[in-house]
Each structure stands twice: as C-alpha cells, then as structure tokens.
Design a protein around this motif. Structure first.
Motif, PDB file in Angstrom:
ATOM      1  N   GLU A 148      11.318   9.182   5.916  1.00  0.00           N
ATOM      2  CA  GLU A 148      10.079   9.457   5.184  1.00  0.00           C
ATOM      3  C   GLU A 148       9.573  10.852   5.548  1.00  0.00           C
ATOM      4  OE1 GLU A 148       7.846   8.244   2.792  1.00  0.00           O
ATOM      5  OE2 GLU A 148       6.784  10.087   3.330  1.00  0.00           O
TER       6      GLU A 148
ATOM      7  N   GLU B  52       6.272   3.165 -12.190  1.00  0.00           N
ATOM      8  CA  GLU B  52       5.027   3.497 -12.889  1.00  0.00           C
ATOM      9  C   GLU B  52       3.803   2.796 -12.302  1.00  0.00           C
ATOM     10  OE1 GLU B  52       3.840   3.133 -17.124  1.00  0.00           O
ATOM     11  OE2 GLU B  52       2.373   4.421 -16.169  1.00  0.00           O
ATOM     12  N   GLY B  53       3.053   2.137 -13.154  1.00  0.00           N
ATOM     13  CA  GLY B  53       1.790   1.536 -12.703  1.00  0.00           C
ATOM     14  C   GLY B  53       1.935   0.119 -12.193  1.00  0.00           C
TER      15      GLY B  53
ATOM     16  N   THR C 157       3.315  -4.431  -7.484  1.00  0.00           N
ATOM     17  CA  THR C 157       3.763  -5.751  -7.917  1.00  0.00           C
ATOM     18  C   THR C 157       5.282  -5.884  -7.783  1.00  0.00           C
ATOM     19  OG1 THR C 157       1.986  -5.745  -9.550  1.00  0.00           O
ATOM     20  CG2 THR C 157       3.749  -7.365  -9.869  1.00  0.00           C
TER      21      THR C 157
ATOM     22  N   HIS D 113      -3.068  -4.334  -7.544  1.00  0.00           N
ATOM     23  CA  HIS D 113      -3.195  -5.521  -8.387  1.00  0.00           C
ATOM     24  C   HIS D 113      -1.795  -6.101  -8.598  1.00  0.00           C
ATOM     25  CE1 HIS D 113      -4.419  -7.162 -12.642  1.00  0.00           C
ATOM     26  NE2 HIS D 113      -4.487  -8.099 -11.710  1.00  0.00           N
TER      27      HIS D 113
ATOM     28  N   VAL E 122      14.150  14.742   3.269  1.00  0.00           N
ATOM     29  CA  VAL E 122      15.533  14.806   2.802  1.00  0.00           C
ATOM     30  C   VAL E 122      15.610  15.881   1.723  1.00  0.00           C
ATOM     31  CG1 VAL E 122      17.370  13.512   1.650  1.00  0.00           C
ATOM     32  CG2 VAL E 122      15.891  12.376   3.326  1.00  0.00           C
TER      33      VAL E 122
ATOM     34  N   ALA F  69       2.370   7.409  -3.939  1.00  0.00           N
ATOM     35  CA  ALA F  69       1.638   6.578  -4.903  1.00  0.00           C
ATOM     36  C   ALA F  69       1.104   5.310  -4.249  1.00  0.00           C
ATOM     37  CB  ALA F  69       2.552   6.211  -6.075  1.00  0.00           C
ATOM     38  N   THR F  70       1.869   4.759  -3.313  1.00  0.00           N
ATOM     39  CA  THR F  70       1.466   3.505  -2.676  1.00  0.00           C
ATOM     40  C   THR F  70       0.090   3.625  -2.023  1.00  0.00           C
ATOM     41  OG1 THR F  70       3.779   2.953  -2.361  1.00  0.00           O
ATOM     42  CG2 THR F  70       2.180   1.776  -0.983  1.00  0.00           C
TER      43      THR F  70
HETATM   44  C1  LIG Z   1      -4.054   5.178  -9.620  1.00  0.00           C
HETATM   45  C2  LIG Z   1      -2.913   4.206  -9.493  1.00  0.00           C
HETATM   46  C3  LIG Z   1      -3.162   2.841  -9.576  1.00  0.00           C
HETATM   47  C4  LIG Z   1      -2.113   1.924  -9.465  1.00  0.00           C
HETATM   48  N1  LIG Z   1      -2.392   0.603  -9.504  1.00  0.00           N
HETATM   49  C5  LIG Z   1      -1.379  -0.304  -9.355  1.00  0.00           C
HETATM   50  C6  LIG Z   1      -1.646  -1.694  -9.366  1.00  0.00           C
HETATM   51  O1  LIG Z   1      -2.800  -2.115  -9.473  1.00  0.00           O
HETATM   52  N2  LIG Z   1      -0.606  -2.565  -9.255  1.00  0.00           N
HETATM   53  C7  LIG Z   1       0.681  -2.136  -9.132  1.00  0.00           C
HETATM   54  O2  LIG Z   1       1.578  -2.960  -9.045  1.00  0.00           O
HETATM   55  N3  LIG Z   1       0.963  -0.793  -9.084  1.00  0.00           N
HETATM   56  C8  LIG Z   1      -0.024   0.117  -9.199  1.00  0.00           C
HETATM   57  N4  LIG Z   1       0.243   1.455  -9.178  1.00  0.00           N
HETATM   58  C9  LIG Z   1       1.641   1.888  -9.127  1.00  0.00           C
HETATM   59  C10 LIG Z   1       2.190   1.920  -7.724  1.00  0.00           C
HETATM   60  O3  LIG Z   1       1.296   2.544  -6.846  1.00  0.00           O
HETATM   61  C11 LIG Z   1       3.528   2.671  -7.683  1.00  0.00           C
HETATM   62  O4  LIG Z   1       4.362   2.225  -8.704  1.00  0.00           O
HETATM   63  C12 LIG Z   1       4.218   2.434  -6.359  1.00  0.00           C
HETATM   64  O5  LIG Z   1       3.371   2.767  -5.295  1.00  0.00           O
HETATM   65  C13 LIG Z   1       5.491   3.229  -6.269  1.00  0.00           C
HETATM   66  O6  LIG Z   1       6.002   3.060  -4.967  1.00  0.00           O
HETATM   67  P1  LIG Z   1       7.197   3.931  -4.455  1.00  0.00           P
HETATM   68  O7  LIG Z   1       7.548   3.432  -3.103  1.00  0.00           O
HETATM   69  O8  LIG Z   1       8.263   3.995  -5.473  1.00  0.00           O
HETATM   70  O9  LIG Z   1       6.628   5.421  -4.414  1.00  0.00           O
HETATM   71  P2  LIG Z   1       5.715   6.140  -3.336  1.00  0.00           P
HETATM   72  O10 LIG Z   1       4.677   5.275  -2.812  1.00  0.00           O
HETATM   73  O11 LIG Z   1       5.295   7.428  -3.949  1.00  0.00           O
HETATM   74  O12 LIG Z   1       6.716   6.394  -2.151  1.00  0.00           O
HETATM   75  C14 LIG Z   1       7.678   7.407  -2.158  1.00  0.00           C
HETATM   76  C15 LIG Z   1       7.780   7.950  -0.748  1.00  0.00           C
HETATM   77  O13 LIG Z   1       8.891   8.827  -0.683  1.00  0.00           O
HETATM   78  C16 LIG Z   1       8.547   9.912   0.147  1.00  0.00           C
HETATM   79  N5  LIG Z   1       9.426  11.015  -0.230  1.00  0.00           N
HETATM   80  C17 LIG Z   1       9.458  11.676  -1.410  1.00  0.00           C
HETATM   81  N6  LIG Z   1      10.412  12.628  -1.375  1.00  0.00           N
HETATM   82  C18 LIG Z   1      10.988  12.558  -0.151  1.00  0.00           C
HETATM   83  C19 LIG Z   1      12.034  13.302   0.479  1.00  0.00           C
HETATM   84  N7  LIG Z   1      12.659  14.279  -0.161  1.00  0.00           N
HETATM   85  N8  LIG Z   1      12.370  12.974   1.757  1.00  0.00           N
HETATM   86  C20 LIG Z   1      11.737  11.971   2.399  1.00  0.00           C
HETATM   87  N9  LIG Z   1      10.743  11.246   1.852  1.00  0.00           N
HETATM   88  C21 LIG Z   1      10.380  11.542   0.588  1.00  0.00           C
HETATM   89  C22 LIG Z   1       7.105  10.168  -0.205  1.00  0.00           C
HETATM   90  O14 LIG Z   1       6.449  10.875   0.851  1.00  0.00           O
HETATM   91  C23 LIG Z   1       6.562   8.768  -0.369  1.00  0.00           C
HETATM   92  O15 LIG Z   1       6.020   8.243   0.830  1.00  0.00           O
HETATM   93  C24 LIG Z   1      -0.785   2.387  -9.268  1.00  0.00           C
HETATM   94  C25 LIG Z   1      -0.550   3.754  -9.166  1.00  0.00           C
HETATM   95  C26 LIG Z   1      -1.593   4.660  -9.265  1.00  0.00           C
HETATM   96  C27 LIG Z   1      -1.311   6.119  -9.116  1.00  0.00           C
END
Ligand SMILES: Cc1cc2nc3c(=O)[nH]c(=O)nc-3n(C[C@H](O)[C@H](O)[C@H](O)COP(=O)(O)OP(=O)(O)OC[C@H]3O[C@@H](n4cnc5c(N)ncnc54)[C@H](O)[C@@H]3O)c2cc1C
Ligand SMILES: Cc1cc2nc3c(=O)[nH]c(=O)nc-3n(C[C@H](O)[C@H](O)[C@H](O)COP(=O)(O)OP(=O)(O)OC[C@H]3O[C@@H](n4cnc5c(N)ncnc54)[C@H](O)[C@@H]3O)c2cc1C
Lengths: 379, 432
Positions: free
Chosen positions: A34, A333-334, A338, A49, A172, A42-43
């Motif tokens: 990380e 996405e959003g 979930t 929800h 990375v 985004a998390t």
């Molecule tokens: C305003 C908003 C409201 C939302 N509400 C909801 C909801 O109510 N319910 C729901 O289910 N979803 C919701 N979502 C969607 C949800 O937040 C995301 O779909 C989810 O968090 C995605 O998770 P992820 O682990 O793919 O991405 P992220 O949480 O973005 O994690 C990616 C991680 O990778 C790391 N990273 C990136 N590039 C590199 C690299 N090159 N080397 C090392 N590390 C790296 C980043 O630092 C980050 O920590 C919402 C999103 C937003 C923006």
C-alpha cells in the motif's frame, strides 16, 4: 529480486483487504503493498452503505451475494465497524416512482430479497422527518451500514493473523509477469499479482478503463433519532445513470453516533479533490427538499472522494488478458464497500481454480476489450 | 431560512483582537471601506474582551474607543467558516454573510495548548485562559483554592487576575527550568514594556509560590476535582484544590490561512516584510505569525493594515518597532519550550480527543494524523481537532495537513449557500 509471497496485492482499500483475507483463509501466502495507509483512497472517503442494487442482473447478483456475506460476517465485526442493519428505504416522490417501487419490489421478491412497499402513512411512521406529501417507498430490511475504514482494517488484521504481510508506504510503479517494481527500486516477485489499486489501477495496468467519478459528502453534528434508515430517493436511478453529466441525489445515512452523512453527487472530469460549491449546493438543496430539518443542522465536515468507475458500471474481477500472473480487482464505482466481500470470493476461486458461488463472467476484465466499441457507442 | 447579507469591502479583517483592531484602524485611515469580523459579540480578542484586566486597562480602552469612533464596520458575533480568494462566508445567529473583499487580513489569534494527563477531562479542570474567561463572565472564585499549571507568561497573567478576584492561588507550576526563565527575564530587560508587565504580574500574584521545573501529573477526584498531583523538581506531591487551571502556552489558529493555501513555515504563517502571506493580497498579523504577545500583535496589525490599504511608506516606518518586539518571539519560544517528559504523562486510557472519546492508545498506534483521524475518529468531532490535533503534534510529532472545510461547523443551509467564487477556491479538502 525476492520471492515475496504466493500472491501480491497492490492496494489496501476495502477490495484489496477482502481479497487478502479470502486468500489467507485458503492458506495462500499473501503480501499487500500500500502506497499510503489503509483506506487512504475511496474506501476512506465513502459512505459505507451495504446495499442490494438491480441496475442489471449482474449487479444484482454481486450485491446480493455480498450483502449476505456481510450479514454472515457481522457477528465477528468489532464495534468500531459500527455495523447497523438499518435497512434502506427507497423513496418515491410521485406515481412514476411508485411504479418503480412496485417493479423493484417484485424483482426482489422473485429473487428472495425481503422487501416491503410503504404507503405514504407507513413511510411517515417510519421516517417522521421526511417531507409530506411523498408517494411512498420500498423498505429493504437486509441492507446495512458500516464504517468502511474500520471494516478494511478488520479484514486486513484478520488476514495478517492468518499469515499475510502488510506493507504500508510502499508504492508500486510497475506490475506484471510475476513482478512488482517498487518506487524504492526493489522488485518483489510472486506467483500471482492482484491489481486492487482502485481508481489508480490503470496506471499499473495499461488498457484498463476506469475513470474517477467524484462525490461530495457532508457530515453533521449529532442529532440522534432524526433518521432511522438509509434513505435514498428513487430519482437517483434517473440521475446516477448519466455517464456524462454531473448529478445529485438525496441519499442520507444515520451513523451510530447520531450523526447524519449526507450525499450524494456524481461528477466526471473533475480531477481536483476540492469542494465544488455549486454541486455541493445542489446536493444539499436536494436533501432539504426531502428532509427539511437538515437545513438547520450543523455541518461539521465536507469532503470529496473518487469512485473508480467503469463504462458499464460493473467491476473488473479476474485474470488480465495475456499475462497469466496478473489479476484485476478494481473499478467498483459506488458499490465497492458492498461488493468487496464477493470480489474476494471470486478472485480467490479464480486463483485457486475453484468454481465460484455466482457466475464470474459478467465481471471478467476481458469483456472491456471485447465490448469496448459497443460501450463507447452507447455513451 | 436565514437572511443572506451580501457586502463588498476594500479590506476585510478576520479577528478583532489587538492585531485585527490595529489593522482595521490603520487600513481605514486611508478612507478604504473596512470590515472587522469576529465570532465574539464584542471586540477585544482574548485579552481586551470583557471584564477588566488592569494591566491592559488603559491601552485596551484607548484602542476600543478609537475603534468605536472609526468608520470600520464591526461585524460581531459572526464566524467565518469558509474562505475563497475574494470572498468569505460567515455565519451569525440568524444570518449568513457573504463578504467580497479586495484585500484580506487574517488576525485570528491563538488558542491554548492542552496536553492530556490522567484526569485532565474531569470537572473543574480548566484551561488557564478558560478559567479566566469563566471568571470574567461571572464564575465566583473568592476564597477558592486554585492551582495553576503549565507553561508561559499566560499562567502569571491568569494568576494575577484570579488573585485580584479573591481566589486563593496555591501555586503556579511552570514546567520550564529556572535557568531558562532567568535567561528570558534578563533578556527582556531591553524591552521596558515587557519587563514592567512581567514584574507587575509577579507582584500581584506574589503570595502564590512560582515553582519552576514543576508540572501536573494527574488530576485526582471522584466526579470532580479534589487534588492535583504535581511533579516538583523530581518529587511527586499532592495539593488539595477546587480548581486546576492548566495551559501549555499557545498555538496559532491557522485554519483560515491553510484554507487559503497560505504557506505555513514551522507551524506559523509565513509573511514578508509587509505581513503579506504567500497568497498575494492576503495579509496576516498577530499570533498566527508567531506567539509574541500584545505589543507585537499591534504593530504587525498596523503594518498589515497600512500595506493592505496601499500605504507602504507608513507600513515601513513601523519596521524597527516590529523588529524590537519580534525578538520576544524567539526568546519566549526558547524559554517556554515544552520538556519531553510532558509527552509521557498520558496513560494508555487517558482521553486524547474529548469530542469522540478517543484514548491516547487508540490514536498512538497510527503513523500519521490523517490515518489516526480516519481510523480512530480522533479530531473528527465538532471541535474539528482544534484541541487534540495540537496535542498530537507535540505528543507524536505529527504534522497537521490541511483541514477539511468548513473552518467552523456551520448550518447546512449556510453550506448550501456558499457562493461560487470568481476564481477557483484554493486549498479546500484534504488530498483524499
Ligand atoms: C463519496 C463516495 C461514497 C460512496 N459510498 C458508497 C456506499 O455507500 N456503498 C458502497 O458500497 N460503496 C460506496 N462507495 C464506493 C467505494 O468507496 C469504492 O468502490 C471502494 O472504496 C473501492 O475500494 P478499492 O479498494 O477498490 O479502492 P481504494 O479504496 O481507492 O483503494 C485503493 C488503494 O490502492 C492504493 N494504491 C493505489 N495505487 C497504488 C500503487 N501504485 N502502489 C501501492 N498502492 C497503491 C491506494 O493508496 C488505495 O489505498 C462510495 C465512494 C465514494 C467516493
Ligand atoms: C485563552 C487566552 C487567554 C489569554 N489571556 C491573556 C492575558 O490575560 N494577558 C496577556 O497578556 N495575554 C493573554 N493572552 C495572549 C493574548 O491573547 C495575545 O497576546 C494577544 O491577544 C494576541 O492578539 P491577536 O489579535 O493576535 O489575537 P486574539 O486576541 O486571539 O484575537 C483573535 C480573534 O479572532 C477571532 N477569530 C478567530 N478565527 C475566527 C473566525 N474564523 N471567524 C471569526 N472570528 C475569528 C477570535 O475569536 C479572537 O477574538 C491570552 C491568550 C489566550 C489564547
């Protein structure tokens, strides 16, 4: 070059965390890299929800599967995850939306998801602060709310207890053919690689189509009891579908602390994380329309986040084209909070060559190259 | 629905303490239209507001009289919660103010630093300035046993004030060692104003022993304070008391400067010779540029006011006076630097964040302030980390990143009315 693990995961958001735990449970040696800290993306900016959605059959089966997984997990969740099975009420403002309530209700009923139609009276009893008149609503009892950063930490902590290794502050810069090149010049190798970098996934894997979709949220001071369920307007379906224009919708969440989390906005082509006062204003006005009392509540923080959005609104889960070592778990996405748990299950099944509990085909990253032209034409 | 009041000013000054008052008056001399905005109903800032504080009585009265006779528009009871370049959004009880400005002067002052130790959140444990303010607004202290502890000249000011109001100040515990303080006092000899001030304060609180190398270790009691345990030159002892007033010097209010993307250097707003920040047209005066006391705040305010109104030569005439007062900043910083032992007073379960009930231990396990906020909710409450954030900076060496808007909690209706600035807003939001 060091052989780090069987599987190397890039990204400690909720998706990377869920993949790590699932693989660790299966006895696989996992390392998570990380760049910043857990939930820095985004998390850490999202609403949490846990919701069943039915934009498409594929979206339904992934969200429903996940919702059940969250429910199964909930007794193990520590208090700071703030799991609350408050349910969702989809609010219908007019007869047109009421027709959608009935369609949705029978769709859910056909697939075994408990849902109940509320008439204006029962809607008012359930949520006395909503404006009158409203046409009614749909109550989906199995939906819930969590605090996403704590959930991601919990999943990772579990994984670590089962032998996974978590490295924070490791960026990375290249990923493929069994190797992860780090910004500090070192290279780690593993049998399998998972790109779970969220909106940054395309930076590591050329050809992935994910675009950041900006959202605003406002959290209020504590007003316990004002709102009891996650409330979402059905008009959301009309606005959230737009792939090009900015949109807002009434979407409000009661936190365990008594605070209210107010959303939501969706914007493409907004790269800066700054608050956009014009869309913030539209979003809040929309909330006041449905829940007038909110106008006088103290807002204590406004922030923005980026949803990792794909053109067809389904995540990318599975092997990547002609690199047999590389898997993608991004583009949720959003709905990524979930769908993280189902994503972990699918990825784990794919890597171990087992058959998954739901069909994996709709989410395979290879679909993007196949249907790319169609989707673009559609937009 | 609140009324929305829109006004345009050549110069807007935020903060009506000594720095802001001096700035507003200097700017208004040229005929410029000037707004002076403060969240308190009456002007005066931390020191000149309400009550009578004899050591500043005359000076305060002189400035406040000048202000009331001037053309400066005083907007009291109004809090600026959002800033973009060219416009401010501020809220009072029933109104939202949208103020367009040509030049902006930030004179937002400082707040006390609190450090967590067991019992620090118990009833009747107050900030030093906090207790002073309570007494000013009517809390009776006649005959009450009070211990004052922490660091900095404010402890003496508060002791003097409480004695004047009949409190029985049992002792003042200053964490700094005697040698450092003596160097400071001797250094002060070249600044007659300061010396007299310090001597006067000592005199008035003379009955209270002034302990050096002494600090609070725990506040003791069941549901209210009964005694305080202090470390006095390495020995632990307990003193029975009814009030403990505690302050570990001051930290600047930087939220507005940060929201406007003004450069912050070593914890203070960086300014040029004319008090202008890294953002053209945005000036800063008083405590946010360095904790230096009233005299410095006034002269900085005057320079900023003249400069913002375009009278550079008037501003430059004050540079030597400022240089003299500024030496006090360094001297004070050195004399009252916090000793490392103070970072070890909290036990794992001592609260660090009172708003969200976050313990020292829960926050400590994170690597950065942002990670701690996200995961432990530290600093996520209505005070927006103003108390625990500054403590965490000292305790864990974390640096505060830009805070999220709004600068202060504001009604959602006000947030919805934030105007779209002509030029893009700067520096809001974290880097999520
Ligand atoms: C305003 C908003 C409201 C939302 N509400 C909801 C909801 O109510 N319910 C729901 O289910 N979803 C919701 N979502 C969607 C949800 O937040 C995301 O779909 C989810 O968090 C995605 O998770 P992820 O682990 O793919 O991405 P992220 O949480 O973005 O994690 C990616 C991680 O990778 C790391 N990273 C990136 N590039 C590199 C690299 N090159 N080397 C090392 N590390 C790296 C980043 O630092 C980050 O920590 C919402 C999103 C937003 C923006
Ligand atoms: C609690 C306390 C008590 C003190 N008591 C003494 C004392 O007894 N004797 C002594 O010599 N020195 C005392 N000091 C130090 C003294 O305050 C300073 O030396 C001097 O007042 C600094 O002047 P200033 O104008 O820079 O700031 P201040 O006097 O602090 O004025 C800043 C003003 O800006 C207002 N403000 C800040 N942000 C906003 C916003 N966003 N919107 C609207 N208004 C805003 C504040 O409420 C405040 O009124 C005290 C300091 C503190 C913190």
């Amino acid at each position: 070059m060091t052989r780090a693990a069987d599987v190397l995961i890039v990204g400690a958001g909720i998706v990377g965390a869920a993949c790590a735990l699932e693989l660790a449970k299966a006895g696989v040696r996992v390392t998570i890299l990380e760049e910043r800290f857990v939930s820095a993306g985004a998390t850490g900016a999202s609403m949490g929800h846990i919701v069943v959605m039915d934009d498409s059959e594929a979206q339904f089966s992934l969200t429903r599967y996940s919702q059940v997984l969250w429910e199964e997990l909930h007794e193990e969740l520590p208090p700071d995850v703030e799991y609350e099975r408050c349910g969702t009420i989809w609010i219908a403002a007019d007869e047109e939306e009421m027709a959608e309530v009935r369609r949705k209700c029978s769709y859910y009923a056909d697939r075994g998801v408990p849902a109940e139609i509320l008439d204006p009276r029962s809607l008012h009893d359930a949520e006395p602060h909503l404006r009158v008149p409203l046409a009614g609503g749909l109550f989906v009892a199995g939906d819930s709310v969590i605090y996403p950063p704590a959930a991601a930490s919990f999943l990772l902590q579990r994984a670590v207890e089962l032998g996974a290794t978590l490295h924070l502050g490791k960026a990375v810069v290249s990923l493929g053919k069994g190797n992860a090149g780090l910004a500090d010049g070192t290279t780690l190798s593993a049998g399998r690689l998972i790109n779970a970098a969220g909106q940054f996934a395309p930076k590591l894997t050329c050809g992935i189509q994910i675009k950041p979709r900006k959202g605003h949220l406002v959290i209020t001071d504590r007003y316990p009891g004002t709102v009891r369920h996650q409330l979402v307007e059905l008009g959301y379906l009309k606005s959230a579908h737009s792939l090009t224009s900015d949109s807002v919708a009434f979407n409000i969440q009661p936190r365990k602390t008594g605070q209210l989390l107010i959303g939501s906005s969706r914007q493409y082509n907004a790269e800066h994380d700054e608050v956009d006062s014009a869309i913030l204003s539209r979003m809040l006005e929309r909330a006041f329309e449905y829940l007038p009392a909110v106008a006088s509540f103290a807002g204590i923080r406004i922030w923005t986040g980026f949803r990792p959005a794909t053109p067809d609104k389904l995540p990318l889960i599975g092997p990547w084209l002609d690199d047999p070592t590389l898997y993608i778990a991004s583009g949720h996405e959003g709905l990524g909070i979930t769908t993280s748990l189902a994503t972990g299950k699918l990825i784990c099944a794919q890597i171990l060559g087992q058959s998954p509990a739901i069909p994996a085909e709709p989410y395979l990253p290879s679909r993007q190259t196949v249907s790319e032209t169609n989707v673009e034409a559609h937009v | 629905m609140d009324s929305i009041i829109q006004r345009i000013f050549d110069v807007a000054v935020i903060g009506a303490g000594p720095a802001g008052i001096a700035a507003a008056l200097a700017a208004a001399e040229t005929g410029a239209s000037v707004a002076l905005i403060d969240d308190n109903p009456a002007p005066g800032g931390q020191i000149w507001r309400g009550g009578r504080n004899a050591s500043h009585h005359l000076e305060a009265r002189r400035w406040l009289e000048r202000l009331s006779k001037s053309r400066v528009t005083l907007i009291g009871g109004t809090r600026v919660f959002y800033a973009h370049s060219g416009a401010l959004e501020a809220e009072s009880d029933h109104s939202l103010w949208q103020l367009l400005y040509g030049k902006l002067i930030l004179a937002t002052g400082a707040r006390e630093l609190f450090l967590p130790f067991p019992g620090w959140t118990m009833p009747n444990v107050f900030g030093a300035g906090g207790l002073q303010a309570l007494v000013k607004s009517g809390l009776p202290v006649k005959g009450k046993h009070v211990v004052i502890a922490g660091t900095g000249p404010l402890l003496l000011a508060v002791a003097a004030y409480l004695c004047e109001r009949g409190a029985d100040v049992l002792c003042i515990c200053e964490q700094a060692p005697f040698a450092r303080l003596r160097a400071f006092t001797l250094g002060m000899a070249s600044y007659p104003g300061k010396l007299v001030e310090t001597a006067q304060l000592r005199f008035r609180s003379r009955r209270a022993p002034y302990l050096t190398s002494a600090w609070p270790v725990a506040a003791l009691g069941q549901d209210r304070l009964q005694a305080v345990r202090i470390s006095d030159n390495g020995r632990l002892r307990e003193i029975e008391c009814e009030y403990l007033a505690c302050g570990f010097h001051l930290v600047p209010n930087l939220e507005l400067a940060r929201a406007l993307d003004c450069r912050v250097v070593d914890g203070f707003v960086g300014v040029n010779e004319l008090q202008e920040t890294s953002q053209p047209g945005v000036y800063c005066a008083g405590e946010p540029t360095g904790i230096g006391g009233v005299e410095l705040s006034i002269v900085e305010g005057q320079i900023a006011g003249h400069a913002a109104a375009g009278r550079v030569s008037s501003a430059k005439r004050l540079l030597t006076t400022r240089a003299r007062s500024r030496r006090a900043v360094k001297a004070m910083k050195k004399a009252f630097a916090l000793r490392p032992e103070l970072a070890a007073l909290a036990t794992p379960d001592t609260l660090l964040c009172r708003c969200e009930d976050v313990s020292f231990e829960a926050a400590q396990k994170h690597a950065t302030w942002r990670a701690a906020k996200l995961h432990s909710r530290c600093g996520m409450g209505p005070c927006q980390g103003r108390v625990c954030g500054a403590a965490a900076e000292f305790l864990f060496g974390w640096t505060m990143d830009s805070s999220r808007p709004p600068i202060f909690p504001a009604r959602c209706s006000s947030l919805a009315a934030i105007s779209t600035p002509a030029s893009p807003a700067q520096g809001h939001g974290g880097s999520q």
